[in-house]
Scaffold this active site. Structure first.
Site, mmCIF file in Angstrom:
data_model
loop_
_atom_site.group_PDB
_atom_site.id
_atom_site.type_symbol
_atom_site.label_atom_id
_atom_site.label_comp_id
_atom_site.label_asym_id
_atom_site.label_seq_id
_atom_site.Cartn_x
_atom_site.Cartn_y
_atom_site.Cartn_z
ATOM 1 N N SER A 164 1.620 -1.101 -0.073
ATOM 2 C CA SER A 164 -0.236 -0.160 -0.074
ATOM 3 C C SER A 164 0.963 1.608 0.361
ATOM 4 O O SER A 164 0.212 2.424 0.254
ATOM 5 C CB SER A 164 -1.321 0.153 1.494
ATOM 6 O OG SER A 164 -0.388 0.112 2.386
ATOM 7 N N TYR A 187 8.382 -8.930 -21.664
ATOM 8 C CA TYR A 187 7.130 -8.301 -20.467
ATOM 9 C C TYR A 187 6.376 -10.027 -20.566
ATOM 10 O O TYR A 187 6.059 -10.636 -19.990
ATOM 11 C CB TYR A 187 5.925 -7.390 -20.474
ATOM 12 C CG TYR A 187 6.008 -7.064 -18.907
ATOM 13 C CD1 TYR A 187 5.936 -6.488 -18.205
ATOM 14 C CD2 TYR A 187 3.960 -7.819 -18.537
ATOM 15 C CE1 TYR A 187 5.175 -6.329 -16.745
ATOM 16 C CE2 TYR A 187 3.475 -7.903 -17.284
ATOM 17 C CZ TYR A 187 4.452 -7.170 -16.729
ATOM 18 O OH TYR A 187 3.722 -7.332 -15.461
ATOM 19 N N GLU A 232 9.101 -0.799 4.295
ATOM 20 C CA GLU A 232 9.510 0.066 3.762
ATOM 21 C C GLU A 232 10.381 0.326 4.835
ATOM 22 O O GLU A 232 10.485 -0.372 6.266
ATOM 23 C CB GLU A 232 9.039 0.869 3.443
ATOM 24 C CG GLU A 232 7.812 1.402 2.462
ATOM 25 C CD GLU A 232 7.830 1.549 1.482
ATOM 26 O OE1 GLU A 232 9.228 2.274 1.347
ATOM 27 O OE2 GLU A 232 7.144 1.589 0.297
HETATM 28 P P1 NAD Z 1 5.285 -0.418 -6.497
HETATM 29 O O1 NAD Z 1 7.182 -0.991 -6.516
HETATM 30 O O2 NAD Z 1 5.756 1.252 -6.639
HETATM 31 O O3 NAD Z 1 4.751 -0.994 -5.207
HETATM 32 C C1 NAD Z 1 4.976 -2.085 -4.803
HETATM 33 C C2 NAD Z 1 4.624 -2.551 -3.130
HETATM 34 O O4 NAD Z 1 4.714 -3.405 -2.974
HETATM 35 C C3 NAD Z 1 5.425 -1.208 -2.199
HETATM 36 O O5 NAD Z 1 4.007 -1.130 -1.357
HETATM 37 C C4 NAD Z 1 6.087 -2.143 -1.927
HETATM 38 O O6 NAD Z 1 6.413 -1.771 -0.623
HETATM 39 C C5 NAD Z 1 5.286 -3.605 -1.207
HETATM 40 N N1 NAD Z 1 6.487 -4.453 -1.292
HETATM 41 C C6 NAD Z 1 7.036 -5.037 -1.800
HETATM 42 N N2 NAD Z 1 7.570 -6.176 -1.933
HETATM 43 C C7 NAD Z 1 6.872 -6.765 -0.286
HETATM 44 C C8 NAD Z 1 7.054 -7.404 0.817
HETATM 45 N N3 NAD Z 1 7.969 -8.633 0.961
HETATM 46 N N4 NAD Z 1 6.679 -7.302 2.161
HETATM 47 C C9 NAD Z 1 5.595 -6.001 1.998
HETATM 48 N N5 NAD Z 1 5.464 -5.124 0.854
HETATM 49 C C10 NAD Z 1 6.441 -5.536 0.207
HETATM 50 O O7 NAD Z 1 4.781 -1.352 -8.087
HETATM 51 P P2 NAD Z 1 3.391 -1.108 -8.601
HETATM 52 O O8 NAD Z 1 4.024 -1.030 -10.228
HETATM 53 O O9 NAD Z 1 2.542 0.206 -7.993
HETATM 54 O O10 NAD Z 1 2.685 -2.533 -8.922
HETATM 55 C C11 NAD Z 1 2.044 -2.935 -8.403
HETATM 56 C C12 NAD Z 1 1.492 -4.165 -8.928
HETATM 57 O O11 NAD Z 1 0.999 -3.736 -9.716
HETATM 58 C C13 NAD Z 1 1.915 -5.001 -9.492
HETATM 59 O O12 NAD Z 1 1.117 -6.648 -9.119
HETATM 60 C C14 NAD Z 1 2.811 -4.458 -10.734
HETATM 61 O O13 NAD Z 1 2.561 -5.908 -11.588
HETATM 62 C C15 NAD Z 1 1.216 -4.457 -11.094
HETATM 63 N N6 NAD Z 1 0.606 -3.493 -12.135
HETATM 64 C C16 NAD Z 1 1.777 -2.217 -12.659
HETATM 65 C C17 NAD Z 1 1.454 -1.661 -13.335
HETATM 66 C C18 NAD Z 1 2.826 -0.033 -14.157
HETATM 67 O O14 NAD Z 1 3.191 -0.127 -15.000
HETATM 68 N N7 NAD Z 1 3.702 0.080 -12.926
HETATM 69 C C19 NAD Z 1 1.060 -1.648 -15.283
HETATM 70 C C20 NAD Z 1 0.431 -3.007 -14.806
HETATM 71 C C21 NAD Z 1 0.666 -3.797 -13.403
#
Ligand code: NAD
Length: 396
Positions: free
Chosen positions: A52, A238, A78
């Site tokens: 989150s 991807y 974090e």
């Molecule tokens: P992000 O890196 O911004 O967020 C990742 C989150 O996961 C953070 O809150 C982090 O603290 C948490 N996290 C990571 N490892 C953790 C752990 N071991 N324990 C607890 N928390 C943990 O990533 P994002 O781009 O927002 O990705 C989130 C989802 O959205 C993923 O499934 C990603 O594939 C998907 N997604 C991303 C995109 C894009 O373009 N960024 C597009 C479509 C889908």
């Protein structure tokens, strides 16, 4: 208290510093966006967000809290400030979120630790049971390069590799702003299985089963995880690469969870600038091109616009969630429109370092990247000293 000035220190595709005031302003801007759209009717009232603190998970939390007045429990991994060094951006984002939620009279607590571990899962369930009873929405938004299997202690690493044969493509060095060809080695050994172990649906299933066993899910509770499909130019790295196999697994997991009686869905979101997406070869150049085209057509969205639209127009609508023939929620519908993809294809081949700034929106890419860490935010005085030791209100 540690007062200091904070400047960006970018190392490849991460920035190792973050600015507390800039992060707080980013969060406030997202809150303002959601509030300006008005309330989401039928929105969930008690929401658990796993992952989150940044990206799509943070925006999901903001959309639920400020679009639906939801109580939210957030889980993330974090780094708080240590020995005068700034905390990670996700820490500052979560502090700002909690402060704003509390000021609005909303319940907001956070749990910082490894969401893949049984300990953090149990701590989350204990907190839910004590404070909220049952949740009506679980968002699963983890993006991680590794996972420790909670049953065996074995560490699995995810990879971003093509499968079957190497892949060469145009990519942008986001630091230097240079367009170059990258060659990526094909996956080998257990790369596919390991990536599925980290980014597939196994951990999501563990969470849902544990929540159900603890009676922490409301009878009509929904759960949503996030995936990506994207354009053909990124398929080898991807969708048809190691990460794509994990996403397929995640999508199949939703189907499996539904047969077990869970209201589980995967939402396919659009490409946006996040810490996770900036680590993927080729994707940042695609994003730079895509942003220019989507802005020209008045269709540009970042994380908050996507998550607000997902809640408002795809999930909490009569007869929702609205799904496609593969049971996927499609918030990438505008990105994948034929006219948008044709326009991307038309410029892709011609992009070089020389026209990167004029023919793509690389300037916005770089700006958005720095903003992830609270830098380049309007109205923030980056020469002023700030207190980098900011406690999480719910953990104080
Ligand atoms: P992000 O890196 O911004 O967020 C990742 C989150 O996961 C953070 O809150 C982090 O603290 C948490 N996290 C990571 N490892 C953790 C752990 N071991 N324990 C607890 N928390 C943990 O990533 P994002 O781009 O927002 O990705 C989130 C989802 O959205 C993923 O499934 C990603 O594939 C998907 N997604 C991303 C995109 C894009 O373009 N960024 C597009 C479509 C889908």
């Amino acid at each position: 208290m540690t007062l200091t000035t904070v400047k960006p220190r970018v190392r490849g595709f991460v920035c190792v510093t973050a600015h507390p005031t800039g992060c707080a302003k980013n969060v406030q801007e997202q809150i303002d966006y959601v509030k300006a759209q008005g309330p989401v009717s039928g929105a969930p009232k008690k929401v658990l967000v796993i992952g989150s603190s940044t990206g799509y998970g943070l925006s999901s939390r903001i959309a639920a809290a400020f679009g639906g007045d939801a109580a939210t429990l957030g889980v993330f991994f974090e780094r708080p400030s240590d020995k005068g060094r700034p905390a990670s951006a996700g820490w500052y984002n979560s502090v700002a979120f909690e402060n704003a939620a509390h000021a609005a009279g909303l319940y907001a607590k956070s749990i910082n630790g490894d969401a893949f571990s049984n300990e953090i899962r149990q701590q989350t369930i204990d907190t839910l049971k004590a404070d909220l009873g049952q949740v009506d929405l679980v968002i699963y938004s983890l993006a991680s390069p590794r996972r420790t299997d909670p049953a065996t202690g074995e560490v699995f690493k995810s990879t971003l590799k093509p499968i079957g044969k190497p892949f060469s493509a145009k990519s942008v060095d986001t630091d230097k702003g240079l367009v170059t060809d990258v060659s990526l080695e094909a996956s080998s050994g257990d790369d596919v299985e390991n990536t599925i172990k980290v980014m597939g649906g196994e951990d999501w299933t563990l969470w849902m089963n544990a929540l159900k066993a603890a009676d922490a899910l409301a009878p009509d509770a929904k759960t949503i995880a996030y995936s990506y499909i994207g354009p053909e130019v990124t398929f080898p790295i991807y969708r048809e690469g190691t990460i794509g196999k994990a996403k397929e697994h995640l999508e199949l997991t939703a189907n499996g969870l539904r047969t077990l009686g869970f209201n589980a869905y995967v939402s396919v979101n659009k490409a946006v600038v996040t810490q996770a997406s900036s680590a993927i070869p080729v994707v940042p150049l695609y994003i730079a091109i895509l942003f220019k085209i989507m802005k020209e057509k008045g269709l540009h969205e970042g994380c908050i616009e996507q998550m607000d639209r997902m809640m408002r127009e795809k999930i909490y609508v009569d007869g929702g969630p609205i799904i496609d023939d593969r049971s996927l929620i499609r918030v990438d519908d505008w990105e994948m429109r034929e006219d948008i993809q044709e326009a991307v294809k038309a410029v892709w081949g011609d992009i070089t370092s020389d026209n990167l700034m004029t023919d793509t929106d690389f300037a916005s890419y770089q700006k958005d990247f720095l903003r992830l860490f609270g830098f380049g935010v309007e109205g923030v005085d980056y020469d002023a000293e700030v207190d980098v030791e900011v406690p999480m209100p719910s953990m104080a």
